[in-house]
Design an enzyme around this catalytic site. Structure first.
Site, mmCIF file in Angstrom:
data_model
loop_
_atom_site.group_PDB
_atom_site.id
_atom_site.type_symbol
_atom_site.label_atom_id
_atom_site.label_comp_id
_atom_site.label_asym_id
_atom_site.label_seq_id
_atom_site.Cartn_x
_atom_site.Cartn_y
_atom_site.Cartn_z
ATOM 1 N N GLU A 54 0.806 -1.223 0.000
ATOM 2 C CA GLU A 54 0.000 0.000 0.000
ATOM 3 C C GLU A 54 0.841 1.276 0.000
ATOM 4 O O GLU A 54 0.419 2.306 -0.512
ATOM 5 C CB GLU A 54 -0.969 0.005 1.183
ATOM 6 C CG GLU A 54 -2.117 -1.000 1.045
ATOM 7 C CD GLU A 54 -1.779 -2.381 1.586
ATOM 8 O OE1 GLU A 54 -0.586 -2.630 1.886
ATOM 9 O OE2 GLU A 54 -2.694 -3.219 1.702
ATOM 10 N N PHE A 116 -12.023 -6.813 13.809
ATOM 11 C CA PHE A 116 -10.958 -7.333 12.965
ATOM 12 C C PHE A 116 -10.562 -6.283 11.917
ATOM 13 O O PHE A 116 -11.411 -5.719 11.244
ATOM 14 C CB PHE A 116 -11.408 -8.626 12.270
ATOM 15 C CG PHE A 116 -10.348 -9.174 11.339
ATOM 16 C CD1 PHE A 116 -9.113 -9.570 11.826
ATOM 17 C CD2 PHE A 116 -10.579 -9.260 9.974
ATOM 18 C CE1 PHE A 116 -8.131 -10.048 10.979
ATOM 19 C CE2 PHE A 116 -9.599 -9.735 9.111
ATOM 20 C CZ PHE A 116 -8.371 -10.127 9.625
ATOM 21 N N GLN A 117 -9.291 -6.044 11.812
ATOM 22 C CA GLN A 117 -8.731 -5.051 10.886
ATOM 23 C C GLN A 117 -9.311 -3.661 11.080
ATOM 24 O O GLN A 117 -9.411 -2.881 10.141
ATOM 25 C CB GLN A 117 -8.871 -5.512 9.427
ATOM 26 C CG GLN A 117 -8.037 -6.769 9.177
ATOM 27 C CD GLN A 117 -7.799 -7.062 7.711
ATOM 28 O OE1 GLN A 117 -8.634 -6.790 6.874
ATOM 29 N NE2 GLN A 117 -6.635 -7.632 7.421
ATOM 30 N N LYS A 166 -17.736 -0.202 5.799
ATOM 31 C CA LYS A 166 -18.234 -1.142 4.805
ATOM 32 C C LYS A 166 -19.744 -1.016 4.587
ATOM 33 O O LYS A 166 -20.230 -1.135 3.461
ATOM 34 C CB LYS A 166 -17.874 -2.570 5.226
ATOM 35 C CG LYS A 166 -18.013 -3.571 4.097
ATOM 36 C CD LYS A 166 -17.430 -4.925 4.467
ATOM 37 C CE LYS A 166 -17.558 -5.883 3.289
ATOM 38 N NZ LYS A 166 -17.013 -7.221 3.629
ATOM 39 N N MET A 489 24.808 7.801 1.726
ATOM 40 C CA MET A 489 24.626 9.072 2.420
ATOM 41 C C MET A 489 24.906 8.905 3.915
ATOM 42 O O MET A 489 25.466 9.795 4.562
ATOM 43 C CB MET A 489 23.210 9.592 2.186
ATOM 44 C CG MET A 489 23.018 11.026 2.598
ATOM 45 S SD MET A 489 24.221 12.136 1.829
ATOM 46 C CE MET A 489 23.284 12.738 0.439
HETATM 47 C C1 LIG Z 1 12.656 4.977 4.873
HETATM 48 C C2 LIG Z 1 13.989 5.578 5.191
HETATM 49 N N1 LIG Z 1 14.782 5.000 6.119
HETATM 50 C C3 LIG Z 1 15.988 5.542 6.408
HETATM 51 C C4 LIG Z 1 16.417 6.669 5.787
HETATM 52 C C5 LIG Z 1 17.775 7.298 6.136
HETATM 53 N N2 LIG Z 1 18.667 7.245 4.960
HETATM 54 C C6 LIG Z 1 18.839 8.307 4.154
HETATM 55 S S1 LIG Z 1 19.837 7.988 2.860
HETATM 56 C C7 LIG Z 1 20.088 6.412 3.375
HETATM 57 C C8 LIG Z 1 20.976 5.488 2.597
HETATM 58 C C9 LIG Z 1 20.496 5.246 1.228
HETATM 59 O O1 LIG Z 1 21.322 4.269 0.621
HETATM 60 P P1 LIG Z 1 21.239 3.976 -0.920
HETATM 61 O O2 LIG Z 1 19.848 3.780 -1.327
HETATM 62 O O3 LIG Z 1 22.182 2.884 -1.243
HETATM 63 O O4 LIG Z 1 21.701 5.341 -1.559
HETATM 64 P P2 LIG Z 1 23.167 6.006 -1.636
HETATM 65 O O5 LIG Z 1 23.213 7.042 -0.565
HETATM 66 O O6 LIG Z 1 24.176 4.940 -1.417
HETATM 67 O O7 LIG Z 1 23.232 6.593 -2.988
HETATM 68 C C10 LIG Z 1 19.388 6.159 4.560
HETATM 69 C C11 LIG Z 1 19.421 4.883 5.297
HETATM 70 C C12 LIG Z 1 15.543 7.250 4.844
HETATM 71 N N3 LIG Z 1 15.848 8.380 4.196
HETATM 72 N N4 LIG Z 1 14.359 6.673 4.547
#
Ligand SMILES: Cc1ncc(C[n+]2csc(CCOP(=O)(O)OP(=O)(O)O)c2C)c(N)n1
Ligand SMILES: [Mg+2]
Lengths: 593, 192
Positions: A54, A116-117, A166, A489
């Site tokens: 979703e 439920f749900q 519903k 990052m």
């Molecule tokens: C749902 C979610 N969880 C955690 C983060 C924190 N976060 C930001 S960038 C990142 C790493 C992303 O890694 P990747 O997709 O390999 O991209 P890269 O930076 O290596 O290009 C994380 C864990 C986020 N932005 N979104």
């Protein structure tokens, strides 16, 4: 008409959707919404796209909305269906994307009984939506749907949720067409105050170092806003920069464009923001990713801020000239007032300002060095540059979505957009897992276009199940993974701020993305060295099926320039190409995200 | 002639002002909303979610059909924060109109307190004397207790309660502030 001849709630719902011009719904069935699915089965005008999660339905609707300017529609069941959608709703809220989300609910007589749900969906999503409704009476259904679409697309757009018990979906009721009456309470102002427009023009004419800083609001306002922005910037000769969300509103190959500003913005954009004496912010919101340390943000400037949402004004930054209005109307009014005002612009000062900007530009802050020897490691920036150049050569209409991380910032820096609505990224919430489903939504809306999700190997796994949706609907989305085997990052921050302690940021046990693509009935490609890159990109583009292109890139590359948290625009760190400039990260900055 | 208090559609200019230097102040804000479920939750959620203070909040339906409610909020913050609170309230979908009564001109603000005192002897007599001085009404009495009803501004109620504290103050129930503009100005729902 007798009660028996009246349409059921589910039929009313579909009719209201049709009346609102809905062509596509992104959804996932469940017990509470079965009456809607039954009604969907018995009609042909609205297409249902079955997602695999979703959250992805909402991101797909966002991609659809952002690339078309229409409202995206989501349909999910009660309980877990609704809670799974929450991340998408907050994403749409933060980025002002018009979405209507329909959720099933247990029958009204069971509400509050932990049935439920059952989930308190309106309670849970109150802070995740612009507005939400629980329909308690069949007579209210049609009116609520019409109202929801109006709210979603008017003023500052956003997600609206309708919770549908519903029994309401089953009970017959009279249909009500959309009313032409204005909404009883929600009437956002779109027409700017002429006095404020005049004041803004007076400031801009007298400016010695002006800048225009444009944001996602210009995209949301529609093509007319982008056109008016371009006309204004050209007529005035002032430099223009853009937020992440605003890219494409002003053509990025234009010499007056300074590139993106903010945490990973260009040296010239950030320095110009820091050094300007008059700033016109159109449709942006002084987000902390843009301002850096707030008390050091553009200290010497007078600020004009135009936004359709009055609450965006004076929220983070106090401004001198607030203007409430729709971006297109504001830019058109500014241009007209610019020509009408007989004060002369200080062209000489402006020329000096451009000389200064050109000197900053000469630093070439996005520079990287790509080794071209055989088998050389691919630099992620170069992969994006080549993707841009090759897609441009094909002349095909191209839409780019991204996940979140370094690859997202490199995409923003190195892919060049010259039209609005071609760039979809999760800016406000920064949701990993956004890009693939968003690309799906874009491809549904633009079946013949080239749609590429610029992705990271970590992010893409967050909604990878949507590869199955791509296969089912033959959506030839390209997933272009900059695979650095790190949550790059996170790794970058750990390198720069946490003494190189790479805690949990290595992407261990990665799937074989080529095989993964094949398992999902798509095509997998891989580039391991520079010699493979162009070939893989060309092949990817040529294949008329879903493709995952696994681009193995330099694991240690960092994204520069970077304004560390807690620093000012003029305290940017530049990359290894510019060793002479140094970092400054304060303790205070360590606490910021 | 009745006059509508203007809806704060135009944000103020803060030309030449420093956010950090803005003084802190109190504000009384009235909000006219649709009387539908979830509106109060949205308003309270807004304050909680954005970290604004609620010093007092009252709500009741105020029109004949019961379709509109008036929420009165007493809050505090710098000018920047209070402008932000008003703008955030004004953009909520079910909000018709808002006004900061404490800025729009003279206004009246009242609340009601019921104050229980349990005491005997001299303290009991003193409590009664204080009640008289404050024009509080005795609305319940037993041999060892009184319940006083007092209406007035927040400060008046505060001082009454403080004076009773050492002489048997047992329990307080307050309504929070209801406020209205003086004269003909009003918070109307008529379209602007
Ligand atoms: C749902 C979610 N969880 C955690 C983060 C924190 N976060 C930001 S960038 C990142 C790493 C992303 O890694 P990747 O997709 O390999 O991209 P890269 O930076 O290596 O290009 C994380 C864990 C986020 N932005 N979104
Ligand atoms: Mg990565």
């Amino acid at each position: 008409m007798t009660v028996m001849q009246q349409p059921s709630g589910a039929e009313i719902l579909l009719r209201a959707l049709r009346d609102q011009g809905v062509e596509v719904i992104f959804g996932y069935p469940g017990g509470a919404v079965l009456p809607i699915y039954d009604a969907i089965f018995q009609q042909n005008s609205i297409r249902h796209i079955l997602v695999r999660h979703e959250q992805a339905a909402v991101h797909a609707a966002e991609g659809y909305a952002r690339s078309t300017g229409k409202v995206g529609v989501v349909l999910v069941t009660s309980g877990p269906g609704a809670t799974n959608a929450v991340t998408g709703l907050v994403d749409a809220l933060m980025d002002s994307i018009p979405v209507v989300c329909l959720t099933g609910q247990v029958p009204t007589h069971l509400i509050g009984n932990d049935a439920f749900q059952e989930a308190d969906t309106t309670g849970i999503t109150r802070a995740a939506t612009k507005q939400n409704y629980l329909v308690r009476q069949s007579e209210d259904l049609a009116r609520t749907v019409h109202e929801a679409f109006y709210i979603a697309r008017s003023g500052r757009p956003g997600p609206v949720l309708i919770d549908l018990p519903k029994d309401i979906l089953i009970a017959p009721a009279p249909y009500q067409p959309a009313s032409a009456e204005p909404h009883r309470s929600y009437r956002p102002a779109t027409e700017p105050d002429p006095a404020r427009i005049k004041e803004a023009v007076r400031l801009l004419k007298g400016a010695k170092r002006p800048i225009v800083y444009s944001g996602g609001g210009v995209i949301n306002s529609g093509d007319a806003a982008s056109e008016a922005l371009v006309a204004f910037v050209r007529a005035t000769g002032v430099p223009c920069t853009s937020t992440l969300m605003g890219l494409g509103a002003y053509p990025s190959n234009d010499p007056q464009f300074l590139g993106m500003l903010g945490m990973h913005g260009t040296f010239e954009a950030n320095n110009a923001m820091h050094g300007c004496d008059v700033m016109l912010n159109i449709g942006a919101r002084f987000d902390d990713r843009v301002t850096g340390r707030i008390n050091a943000f553009s200290p010497g400037s007078r600020k004009i801020h135009a936004d359709i949402d009055p609450s965006s004004i004076n929220k983070n930054v106090l401004v001198d000239v607030p203007i409430v209005g729709d971006a297109a109307r504001v830019m058109e009014a500014l241009l007209a007032a610019w020509h009408a005002d007989d004060a002369r612009q200080d062209r000489e000062a402006l020329a000096g300002w451009w000389r200064q900007i050109d000197a900053w530009r000469a630093v070439d802050s996005l520079k990287y060095t790509q080794d071209s020897g055989p088998g050389a490691i691919i630099k992620p920036q170069h992969a994006i540059r080549r993707l841009y150049e090759i897609t441009r050569e094909t002349g095909r209409e191209t839409f780019i979505t991204t996940e979140v991380g370094q690859h997202q910032m490199w995409a923003a820096q190195h892919y060049r957009f010259d039209k609005p609505n071609r760039w979809m990224t999760s800016g406000g919430l920064g949701t990993m897992g956004y890009g693939l489903p968003a690309a799906m939504g874009v491809q549904i809306a633009h079946p013949d276009a080239l749609v590429v999700d610029i992705s990271g190997e970590a992010s893409v796994q967050m909604n990878i199940q949507e590869m199955a949706t791509l296969a089912q609907y033959r959506l030839p989305v390209k997933v272009f993974i900059l695979n650095n085997q790190y949550m790059g990052m996170v790794r970058q921050w750990q390198e720069l701020l946490h003494g190189g302690r790479y805690s949990e940021s290595y992407s261990e046990s990665l799937p074989d993305f080529v095989k993964l693509a094949e398992a999902f009935h798509g095509v997998g490609l891989r580039a391991t060295g520079i010699d493979d890159l162009d070939r893989v990109i060309r092949e990817m583009i040529a294949i008329d099926r879903p493709v995952i292109a696994d681009i193995c890139v330099d694991q240690k590359e960092n994204c520069f320039p970077m304004i560390p948290s807690g620093a000012a625009h003029n305290e940017m760190i530049l990359g290894p190409e510019h060793q002479d400039r140094t970092a400054s990260i304060t303790d205070e900055g360590l606490m910021l995200v | 002639m009745p006059k509508d208090i203007p809806h704060p559609a135009a944000p103020p200019t803060f030309s030449g002002k420093e956010a950090a230097a803005l003084p802190h102040r109190s504000a009384t804000i009235s909000v006219l909303v649709d009387n539908e479920s979830g509106v109060l939750a949205r308003v309270i959620g807004l304050f909680a979610g954005r970290g604004y203070n609620i010093d007092s909040l009252t709500v009741a339906s105020v029109d004949a059909g019961g379709s509109r409610s008036r929420i009165n909020i007493v809050t505090s913050g710098t000018d920047m924060v209070i402008e932000q609170i008003k703008a955030q309230l004004a953009r909520l979908v079910p909000v018709y109109r808002i006004a900061e009564l404490s800025q729009e001109g003279p206004h009246l603000a009242r609340e009601l307190a019921m104050v229980k005192v349990i005491s005997d002897g001299a303290n009991r007599a003193e409590a009664l004397r204080l009640a008289e001085a404050f024009r509080a009404r005795v609305i319940d009495a037993t041999v060892e207790s009184f319940v006083f009803e007092l209406t007035g501004g927040t400060q008046k109620l505060d001082s009454f309660i403080e004076l009773l504290r050492p002489i048997g103050l047992a329990e307080v129930s307050r309504t929070g502030v209801a406020a209205i503009a003086r004269g003909t100005r009003m918070l109307s729902a008529s379209p602007h």
